[in-house]
Design a protein around this motif. Sequence first.
Motif, PDB file in Angstrom:
ATOM      1  N   THR A 238       0.855  -1.183   0.000  1.00 14.12           N
ATOM      2  CA  THR A 238       0.000   0.000   0.000  1.00 14.12           C
ATOM      3  C   THR A 238       0.894   1.236   0.000  1.00 14.12           C
ATOM      4  O   THR A 238       2.050   1.189   0.419  1.00 14.12           O
ATOM      5  N   MET A 239       0.324   2.364  -0.470  1.00 17.44           N
ATOM      6  CA  MET A 239       1.100   3.597  -0.599  1.00 17.44           C
ATOM      7  C   MET A 239       0.214   4.795  -0.226  1.00 17.44           C
ATOM      8  O   MET A 239      -0.931   4.892  -0.694  1.00 17.44           O
ATOM      9  N   ARG A 240       0.746   5.655   0.610  1.00 16.04           N
ATOM     10  CA  ARG A 240       0.000   6.858   1.000  1.00 16.04           C
ATOM     11  C   ARG A 240       0.170   7.953  -0.044  1.00 16.04           C
ATOM     12  O   ARG A 240       1.246   8.118  -0.638  1.00 16.04           O
ATOM     13  N   ASP A 241      -0.881   8.690  -0.276  1.00 12.83           N
ATOM     14  CA  ASP A 241      -0.910   9.751  -1.275  1.00 12.83           C
ATOM     15  C   ASP A 241       0.033  10.882  -0.871  1.00 12.83           C
ATOM     16  O   ASP A 241      -0.009  11.368   0.267  1.00 12.83           O
ATOM     17  N   CYS A 242       0.869  11.307  -1.806  1.00 12.05           N
ATOM     18  CA  CYS A 242       1.802  12.405  -1.518  1.00 12.05           C
ATOM     19  C   CYS A 242       1.080  13.725  -1.260  1.00 12.05           C
ATOM     20  O   CYS A 242       1.640  14.625  -0.622  1.00 12.05           O
ATOM     21  N   ARG A 243      -0.135  13.862  -1.743  1.00 16.21           N
ATOM     22  CA  ARG A 243      -0.866  15.119  -1.519  1.00 16.21           C
ATOM     23  C   ARG A 243      -1.231  15.296  -0.047  1.00 16.21           C
ATOM     24  O   ARG A 243      -1.629  16.384   0.370  1.00 16.21           O
ATOM     25  N   SER A 244      -1.083  14.205   0.732  1.00 15.66           N
ATOM     26  CA  SER A 244      -1.368  14.305   2.168  1.00 15.66           C
ATOM     27  C   SER A 244      -0.259  15.019   2.927  1.00 15.66           C
ATOM     28  O   SER A 244      -0.418  15.344   4.101  1.00 15.66           O
ATOM     29  N   PHE A 245       0.879  15.230   2.257  1.00 14.54           N
ATOM     30  CA  PHE A 245       2.042  15.787   2.940  1.00 14.54           C
ATOM     31  C   PHE A 245       2.444  17.110   2.303  1.00 14.54           C
ATOM     32  O   PHE A 245       2.357  17.290   1.084  1.00 14.54           O
ATOM     33  N   ARG A 246       2.901  17.995   3.139  1.00 18.60           N
ATOM     34  CA  ARG A 246       3.441  19.253   2.625  1.00 18.60           C
ATOM     35  C   ARG A 246       4.890  19.099   2.207  1.00 18.60           C
ATOM     36  O   ARG A 246       5.392  19.844   1.376  1.00 18.60           O
ATOM     37  N   SER A 247       5.558  18.113   2.798  1.00 14.43           N
ATOM     38  CA  SER A 247       6.973  17.898   2.461  1.00 14.43           C
ATOM     39  C   SER A 247       7.080  17.109   1.154  1.00 14.43           C
ATOM     40  O   SER A 247       6.104  16.566   0.637  1.00 14.43           O
ATOM     41  N   GLN A 248       8.298  17.045   0.657  1.00 15.06           N
ATOM     42  CA  GLN A 248       8.560  16.333  -0.584  1.00 15.06           C
ATOM     43  C   GLN A 248       8.464  14.829  -0.347  1.00 15.06           C
ATOM     44  O   GLN A 248       8.966  14.318   0.662  1.00 15.06           O
ATOM     45  N   CYS A 249       7.813  14.097  -1.237  1.00 15.86           N
ATOM     46  CA  CYS A 249       7.696  12.654  -1.069  1.00 15.86           C
ATOM     47  C   CYS A 249       7.560  11.977  -2.434  1.00 15.86           C
ATOM     48  O   CYS A 249       7.427  12.636  -3.466  1.00 15.86           O
ATOM     49  N   ARG A 250       7.600  10.656  -2.403  1.00 18.71           N
ATOM     50  CA  ARG A 250       7.467   9.856  -3.626  1.00 18.71           C
ATOM     51  C   ARG A 250       6.389   8.803  -3.431  1.00 18.71           C
ATOM     52  O   ARG A 250       6.019   8.483  -2.305  1.00 18.71           O
ATOM     53  N   GLU A 251       5.937   8.247  -4.548  1.00 20.77           N
ATOM     54  CA  GLU A 251       4.979   7.145  -4.534  1.00 20.77           C
ATOM     55  C   GLU A 251       5.574   5.934  -5.254  1.00 20.77           C
ATOM     56  O   GLU A 251       4.866   5.152  -5.879  1.00 20.77           O
ATOM     57  N   THR A 252       6.877   5.788  -5.140  1.00 18.62           N
ATOM     58  CA  THR A 252       7.594   4.676  -5.769  1.00 18.62           C
ATOM     59  C   THR A 252       8.672   4.147  -4.822  1.00 18.62           C
ATOM     60  O   THR A 252       9.053   4.824  -3.862  1.00 18.62           O
ATOM     61  N   PHE A 253       9.146   2.947  -5.093  1.00 22.06           N
ATOM     62  CA  PHE A 253      10.356   2.426  -4.466  1.00 22.06           C
ATOM     63  C   PHE A 253      11.025   1.488  -5.474  1.00 22.06           C
ATOM     64  O   PHE A 253      10.436   1.104  -6.493  1.00 22.06           O
TER      65      PHE A 253
END
Length: 380
Positions: free
Chosen positions: A120-135
Amino acid sequence: STQLGATEATCPQVVARPQSLDPGLRNNNLMELWLHLSFLSAALALDEVLVDTQTATEALNWLAVPSSGWEETVAVDTSFNTMRTHRVCNMETANQDNWLRSGFIERREARLAYVDLRFTMRDCRSFRSQCRETFSVYHREADSAADVEAPGIPGLREAYTKAGEVAAELVFTLGEGGGVNRATVPVGPLSRAGFRLAFRDRGACANLLSVRAYYRRCPPATLGLARYPATAAGPAPTSLLPVAGSCVDGAQQADAPPTMHCSGEGHWLAPAGACRCRPGYRGNRELTACTAIEDYVSLSNATSGGGPSQNSSGLSCGQLEEQNALLSANGQMLEEQAETLGKLAEAVARLNATLDAILRRLPGLLEEEPEGSSSRGEGT
């Protein structure tokens, strides 16, 4: 030829002409062979599991570098079975580089391994900081469990080879449900005693629910009057590994040795060469066995032992004519079947290519979609 000439002199009406074959029987033979080849290659590929974390009952104790990155947790599926999972969710600090390294996985016969992932992966729009949706997925071959890389992130970066990048198609927002992603990453070619997997996070909020590594084998099969052993697939998804067959009892090699090709997906493709039933035997509808013909008498036996007369052979001219016609009809049938096998090869290959494309595009149809929820909060 001398014996045949003498036979013709005594029985001038003995002529090698084939009896008429039932066209319905011949067409049924070909249709059943087509279905047998198609469904065997498409449906019966064997998956040999090397590791499956869903079946683990104790802690996996995989190496996390740094220790503040990936974390092993316990999840419960919809049937209330516990699963060992791993999660990471460190977006507070920039330039994340978190590695999770598996234990040693024995290769066995594998030339190419497939790694099925559920996450499962959390949506990056939930965070103000920089994030990814990959590994990323990496691997490293080794000769034994004691063969390890140099310590720390530099050692992992240097020793491991990237196998693929995994992106989430389904993401969730905190407080709302989300779907389970599935991905399959091929790892290879493999040649040493075993390998390890590594998962690299560069700033995602992910929960790795399960890791299943396996290799594929073409199943044992009997096709075209030849037997083929179970064979590990080749070192690449597009591989075609030639495998020699052996003729079934009562059969013999025709023009070329029987050969099939084991694809990287574990399917039998591209037959070459053939076997045919020996004189005195006939093949069944599926071309998997040769059975003896009752009351079969060869011309050499019929005309040996003192000349071609009725008294010495024990057969009348009419009986010789029937046996001669039976031999010719049987030979003609086998020749037609061998020729048709060659013509079917290209059509079977095209069918399997289409089936492979469908299987790759619709993985969700092949298995029931399980769900996982972390006991410490899914994906966080």
